[in-house]
Every structure is written in structure tokens, then in C-alpha cells.
Design a protein around this motif. Structure first.
Motif, PDB file in Angstrom:
ATOM      1  N   ASP A 255      98.599 -45.772  50.533  1.00 42.92           N
ATOM      2  CA  ASP A 255      99.965 -45.969  50.032  1.00 42.92           C
ATOM      3  C   ASP A 255     100.745 -44.672  49.875  1.00 42.92           C
ATOM      4  O   ASP A 255     101.926 -44.701  49.492  1.00 42.92           O
ATOM      5  CB  ASP A 255      99.922 -46.704  48.684  1.00 42.92           C
ATOM      6  CG  ASP A 255      99.427 -48.137  48.817  1.00 42.92           C
ATOM      7  OD1 ASP A 255      99.676 -48.745  49.869  1.00 42.92           O
ATOM      8  OD2 ASP A 255      98.788 -48.634  47.871  1.00 42.92           O
ATOM      9  N   SER A 256     100.133 -43.548  50.163  1.00 39.88           N
ATOM     10  CA  SER A 256     100.840 -42.273  50.020  1.00 39.88           C
ATOM     11  C   SER A 256     101.810 -42.066  51.176  1.00 39.88           C
ATOM     12  O   SER A 256     101.590 -42.540  52.295  1.00 39.88           O
ATOM     13  CB  SER A 256      99.848 -41.103  49.974  1.00 39.88           C
ATOM     14  OG  SER A 256      99.268 -40.901  51.255  1.00 39.88           O
ATOM     15  N   ASP A 257     102.891 -41.357  50.905  1.00 38.84           N
ATOM     16  CA  ASP A 257     103.881 -41.072  51.952  1.00 38.84           C
ATOM     17  C   ASP A 257     103.259 -40.272  53.090  1.00 38.84           C
ATOM     18  O   ASP A 257     103.576 -40.492  54.265  1.00 38.84           O
ATOM     19  CB  ASP A 257     105.060 -40.297  51.355  1.00 38.84           C
ATOM     20  CG  ASP A 257     105.910 -41.158  50.430  1.00 38.84           C
ATOM     21  OD1 ASP A 257     105.824 -42.406  50.521  1.00 38.84           O
ATOM     22  OD2 ASP A 257     106.659 -40.587  49.606  1.00 38.84           O
ATOM     23  N   GLU A 258     102.378 -39.330  52.741  1.00 39.95           N
ATOM     24  CA  GLU A 258     101.764 -38.476  53.758  1.00 39.95           C
ATOM     25  C   GLU A 258     100.941 -39.295  54.743  1.00 39.95           C
ATOM     26  O   GLU A 258     101.077 -39.143  55.961  1.00 39.95           O
ATOM     27  CB  GLU A 258     100.880 -37.425  53.083  1.00 39.95           C
ATOM     28  CG  GLU A 258     100.259 -36.429  54.050  1.00 39.95           C
ATOM     29  CD  GLU A 258      99.515 -35.322  53.327  1.00 39.95           C
ATOM     30  OE1 GLU A 258      99.677 -34.154  53.694  1.00 39.95           O
ATOM     31  OE2 GLU A 258      98.763 -35.637  52.377  1.00 39.95           O
ATOM     32  N   THR A 259     100.119 -40.202  54.224  1.00 39.90           N
ATOM     33  CA  THR A 259      99.281 -41.016  55.105  1.00 39.90           C
ATOM     34  C   THR A 259     100.115 -41.984  55.923  1.00 39.90           C
ATOM     35  O   THR A 259      99.881 -42.158  57.128  1.00 39.90           O
ATOM     36  CB  THR A 259      98.227 -41.777  54.284  1.00 39.90           C
ATOM     37  OG1 THR A 259      97.314 -40.817  53.724  1.00 39.90           O
ATOM     38  CG2 THR A 259      97.448 -42.756  55.145  1.00 39.90           C
ATOM     39  N   GLN A 260     101.105 -42.601  55.319  1.00 43.47           N
ATOM     40  CA  GLN A 260     101.949 -43.533  56.060  1.00 43.47           C
ATOM     41  C   GLN A 260     102.725 -42.832  57.168  1.00 43.47           C
ATOM     42  O   GLN A 260     102.946 -43.393  58.248  1.00 43.47           O
ATOM     43  CB  GLN A 260     102.894 -44.269  55.112  1.00 43.47           C
ATOM     44  CG  GLN A 260     102.212 -45.349  54.292  1.00 43.47           C
ATOM     45  CD  GLN A 260     101.568 -46.412  55.173  1.00 43.47           C
ATOM     46  OE1 GLN A 260     102.206 -46.981  56.058  1.00 43.47           O
ATOM     47  NE2 GLN A 260     100.286 -46.660  54.954  1.00 43.47           N
TER      48      GLN A 260
ATOM     49  N   ASN B 144      96.410 -33.635  62.235  1.00 40.90           N
ATOM     50  CA  ASN B 144      96.812 -33.580  60.828  1.00 40.90           C
ATOM     51  C   ASN B 144      95.875 -34.399  59.953  1.00 40.90           C
ATOM     52  O   ASN B 144      95.463 -33.971  58.861  1.00 40.90           O
ATOM     53  CB  ASN B 144      98.248 -34.079  60.670  1.00 40.90           C
ATOM     54  CG  ASN B 144      99.254 -33.155  61.306  1.00 40.90           C
ATOM     55  OD1 ASN B 144      98.983 -31.964  61.508  1.00 40.90           O
ATOM     56  ND2 ASN B 144     100.423 -33.671  61.641  1.00 40.90           N
ATOM     57  N   LEU B 145      95.534 -35.607  60.423  1.00 41.96           N
ATOM     58  CA  LEU B 145      94.613 -36.456  59.670  1.00 41.96           C
ATOM     59  C   LEU B 145      93.238 -35.806  59.581  1.00 41.96           C
ATOM     60  O   LEU B 145      92.616 -35.791  58.508  1.00 41.96           O
ATOM     61  CB  LEU B 145      94.506 -37.829  60.332  1.00 41.96           C
ATOM     62  CG  LEU B 145      93.501 -38.799  59.691  1.00 41.96           C
ATOM     63  CD1 LEU B 145      93.879 -39.095  58.241  1.00 41.96           C
ATOM     64  CD2 LEU B 145      93.416 -40.103  60.487  1.00 41.96           C
ATOM     65  N   GLN B 146      92.755 -35.273  60.685  1.00 35.60           N
ATOM     66  CA  GLN B 146      91.462 -34.602  60.662  1.00 35.60           C
ATOM     67  C   GLN B 146      91.455 -33.469  59.642  1.00 35.60           C
ATOM     68  O   GLN B 146      90.479 -33.301  58.891  1.00 35.60           O
ATOM     69  CB  GLN B 146      91.132 -34.043  62.050  1.00 35.60           C
ATOM     70  CG  GLN B 146      90.724 -35.095  63.060  1.00 35.60           C
ATOM     71  CD  GLN B 146      90.503 -34.504  64.440  1.00 35.60           C
ATOM     72  OE1 GLN B 146      91.148 -33.526  64.821  1.00 35.60           O
ATOM     73  NE2 GLN B 146      89.591 -35.086  65.190  1.00 35.60           N
ATOM     74  N   GLY B 147      92.545 -32.717  59.590  1.00 32.92           N
ATOM     75  CA  GLY B 147      92.619 -31.613  58.638  1.00 32.92           C
ATOM     76  C   GLY B 147      92.488 -32.085  57.204  1.00 32.92           C
ATOM     77  O   GLY B 147      91.808 -31.459  56.381  1.00 32.92           O
TER      78      GLY B 147
END
Length: 247
Positions: free
Chosen positions: A44-49, A99-102
């Protein structure tokens, strides 16, 4: 001993400062195992979305991955994680994937489950170049965040104090001449005053076309250099075989 006069050293990571096996056998498998849990925890975080939206849109040729029949379902953490694993297996250099991997690797580094690998000659070389007044910058397909995590928590400690800049594919892909021109412009340096260290011939060619000095690393486990490669470029087995002076 190969000798160069430069104003800055730009170095690749995988196969240059760090073993290819660390990336392939440690980092990628860790991301594959832990991406789903990370996505579920932060869904639900903005970063993940934002990352999820970018992953869905950046590769339209794979849009059917997200479809059931003619309908596009609500995309779940599990679906995204499965697609992420597919991208990792294909070794695709995709920005939002990196970015996700990081973010996933950050948790691993912070918990102590991951320590960044660097070759034994890297820290002494970084110290030597730093003491000579030669700045060091990194250019890697891995995100800037992933770069800082690796060098900040290596098996030999924190190397970030020796590094003055980081570049990833935001400046362009590594086998394109323009990418190196972009980096030189950002550094406010003539290209010929930069020495690029890499293990990939296509990257070396692109950097040289942009005017940079280039050295190929022939470390164990790297792709073997052909006789033509060895004629076309200076190559060394490790950083101990480089003598670099401040121009």
C-alpha cells in the motif's frame, strides 16, 4: 604495469570490482526469494505502487503476463513477484526491476544476511587512488541505491568514503556511446580525462567512442577476451597492475 594519467576513474561493478558469481549466485537469488514478501509488506505504500505501475508499463511486449482471457485482473503481489522472477531469469536491465531489487537487498544488507563482495585488490586500490587525489565514480546497470548498499557494507567494510559519484541506466545504457558522453558532461570533465574500467568489450567500445580511456578487466570467471580484444584494448587481471596518476 599499465600507466594512465587521468582526472577521474569510472568503474563498473560486476566482473570489475565484484565477482559475477556474487551477483548471479547471491543477489539475484535473494531478490527472487524475498520479492513477494517485500511487496506484500509494502503493497500500500506509494513507493511500491509506483514501482508496480512502472513494471507493468515498461515492457508492453509482456502485457499478456498480467491478463486472464480478455480481462486485466487486479494485479497482486504474487503476480508481480512472479513477473519479477521472470525478468531476473531473463537478466533484463529494467529500471523499476532494479529499483525493487535495491529495496529488497537493502533489507538483506541491513539484517546482515548479505555482505557485498569485492576483490581483495579493490580496497587498497581505492585507498591509493583516493590518496593521490583521483576521484572514483561508479557506473553500473544496478541502481544507485543497490550500488551504495554493496559498497557501504562489503566484506572489507564501508568503501563509500572513497566514491564520489554513482551512475546507473538513468544516464543511458552501458553499451551506448551517448551514456558516457552524458557522464562526462555531468562530471564537467573532458571525456579523455576519464578512465573507464570494465570487463565487457561492448561497454569498452562505447566508452572509447565517447573519448574515454579504457581498461578491460580479465578476472577469473569473466568472459574470456579474444586475441583481437587484447590487441584493441589494454587489459589487466586486477587493479594492482594499474598505475594511475592524477593529470
Amino acid at each position: 604495469m599499465s600507466e594512465f594519467s587521468v582526472k577521474l576513474i569510472l568503474t563498473d561493478i560486476e566482473g570489475t570490482t565484484t565477482s559475477i558469481s556474487f551477483v548471479k549466485d547471491v543477489l539475484f537469488p535473494y531478490a527472487k526469494v524475498h520479492s513477494k514478501a517485500y511487496l506484500e509488506e509494502t503493497w500500500d505504500s506509494d513507493e511500491t505502487q509506483h514501482i508496480v505501475r512502472d513494471i507493468k508499463s515498461c515492457l508492453p511486449q509482456y502485457k499478456e503476463f498480467f491478463r486472464v482471457g480478455n480481462e486485466e485482473p487486479n494485479v497482486s503481489a504474487g503476480v508481480i513477484a512472479s513477473f519479477v522472477n521472470f525478468l531476473i531469469d531473463k537478466d533484463l536491465k529494467v529500471g523499476p526491476l532494479k529499483n525493487l531489487q535495491g529495496l529488497v537487498w537493502e533489507k538483506g544488507y541491513m539484517s546482515g544476511k548479505i555482505k557485498g563482495h569485492i576483490y581483495a585488490d579493490v580496497l587498497p586500490a581505492f585507498k591509493r587512488w583516493h590518496e593521490a587525489g583521483i576521484p572514483i565514480a561508479i557506473y553500473s546497470s544496478g541502481s544507485v541505491k543497490a550500488q551504495k548498499l554493496l559498497f557501504g557494507q562489503t566484506i572489507y567494510g564501508d568503501l563509500l568514503p572513497y566514491i564520489s559519484g554513482h551512475y546507473d541506466t538513468a544516464v543511458g545504457y552501458k553499451q551506448q556511446k551517448q551514456s558516457y558522453e552524458n557522464i562526462a558532461k555531468d562530471l564537467n570533465l573532458p571525456s579523455e580525462d576519464v578512465l573507464f574500467l570494465t570487463d565487457v568489450v561492448k561497454e569498452a567500445e562505447a566508452a572509447r567512442e565517447a573519448g574515454m580511456q579504457v581498461v578491460l578487466l580479465a578476472r577469473p570467471g569473466n568472459a574470456p577476451l579474444t586475441d583481437d580484444d587484447k590487441i584493441a584494448f589494454t587489459f589487466v587481471e586486477n587493479f594492482d597492475n594499474l598505475k594511475i596518476n592524477l593529470k
